[in-house]
Design an enzyme around this catalytic site. Structure first.
Site, PDB file in Angstrom:
ATOM      1  N   GLU A 162     112.368 109.646  37.969  1.00 48.94           N
ATOM      2  CA  GLU A 162     113.076 108.547  37.033  1.00 48.94           C
ATOM      3  C   GLU A 162     113.950 109.145  36.072  1.00 48.94           C
ATOM      4  O   GLU A 162     113.755 109.997  35.248  1.00 48.94           O
ATOM      5  CB  GLU A 162     111.614 108.033  36.311  1.00 48.94           C
ATOM      6  CG  GLU A 162     110.441 107.710  37.259  1.00 48.94           C
ATOM      7  CD  GLU A 162     109.152 107.241  36.450  1.00 48.94           C
ATOM      8  OE1 GLU A 162     109.230 107.536  35.258  1.00 48.94           O
ATOM      9  OE2 GLU A 162     108.512 106.542  37.024  1.00 48.94           O
TER      10      GLU A 162
HETATM   11  C1  LIG Z   1     105.814 103.631  34.248  1.00 49.28           C
HETATM   12  C2  LIG Z   1     106.953 104.638  33.908  1.00 49.28           C
HETATM   13  N1  LIG Z   1     107.867 104.078  32.824  1.00 49.28           N
HETATM   14  C3  LIG Z   1     106.410 106.113  33.887  1.00 49.28           C
HETATM   15  O1  LIG Z   1     106.413 106.397  32.479  1.00 49.28           O
HETATM   16  N2  LIG Z   1     106.344 106.990  34.603  1.00 49.28           N
HETATM   17  C4  LIG Z   1     105.750 108.194  34.430  1.00 49.28           C
HETATM   18  C5  LIG Z   1     105.574 108.799  35.867  1.00 49.28           C
HETATM   19  C6  LIG Z   1     104.486 108.113  34.038  1.00 49.28           C
HETATM   20  O2  LIG Z   1     103.575 107.299  33.942  1.00 49.28           O
HETATM   21  O3  LIG Z   1     104.224 109.220  32.992  1.00 49.28           O
END
Ligand SMILES: C[C@@H](N)C(=O)N[C@H](C)C(=O)O
Length: 186
Positions: A162
């Protein structure tokens, strides 16, 4: 009235140029539900101080940070995980992990007027377009590198899947802790 825990801090206390737009406080997120009842972005105090360094580095270059998520209570994580139960995109509920102990930010870059710059995908685009290894146009690459260099210099590391997720490199030195971000309103 519960006391403010000095181990957490409001991000605006280190730099008022930071923009806060917590997506999970609204229905404008992948769940289409309001996930939590606060609009104040807090994180562990050391992590917030690092964010202040990144923010000042970027402001000097004509950019600002926009925070989409910061400390996220475990109860909120459980709601997100019930909608997307894939740890690549949404971590399992765990008080000793990432957002849930206040050592991670979901963020992007804006110009000085607060307009978001172009990145490779939208926030929480849970496809290959979100990955740091995904192809980027020249403009997207320049924006990505500008953000990544400032965050890395300030002491964060990017999550590989991400582009918007930055974690404190000292995250393992922090134990689990929960708080109510509403206590930290300025
Ligand atoms: C949901 C998304 N914005 C996020 O934060 N993903 C990471 C993997 C998490 O949930 O910590």
């Amino acid at each position: 009235m519960p006391e403010k825990d000095p181990d957490f801090m409001n991000v605006l206390a280190v730099d008022p140029n930071i923009i806060v737009d917590l997506k999970y406080a609204t229905t404008d997120n992948f769940t289409h539900q309001m996930i939590y009842d606060f609009t104040t972005a807090v994180a562990r105090t050391g992590t917030v101080k690092k964010l202040g360094i990144a923010s000042r580095l970027l402001y000097d270059q004509g950019y600002r940070l926009k925070i989409w998520d910061a400390f996220r209570p475990v109860t909120a994580q459980a709601k997100l995980f019930s909608v997307v139960s894939d740890p690549m995109w949404v971590a399992e509920p765990n008080p000793n992990y990432s957002h849930q102990k206040g050592v991670t930010f979901d963020l992007t870059l804006t110009d000085l007027d607060g307009h978001e710059v172009e990145m490779q995908s939208a926030f929480d685009d849970f496809t290959g377009k979100a990955k740091r290894s995904a192809p980027r146009t020249a403009i997207q690459e320049a924006n990505y590198q500008r953000l990544d260099q400032a965050m890395t210099q300030a002491g964060f590391m990017g999550y590989e899947n991400e582009w918007w997720d930055y974690r404190d490199t000292d995250m393992d030195t922090y134990g689990p802790k929960q708080t109510d971000p509403n206590l930290y309103q300025l």
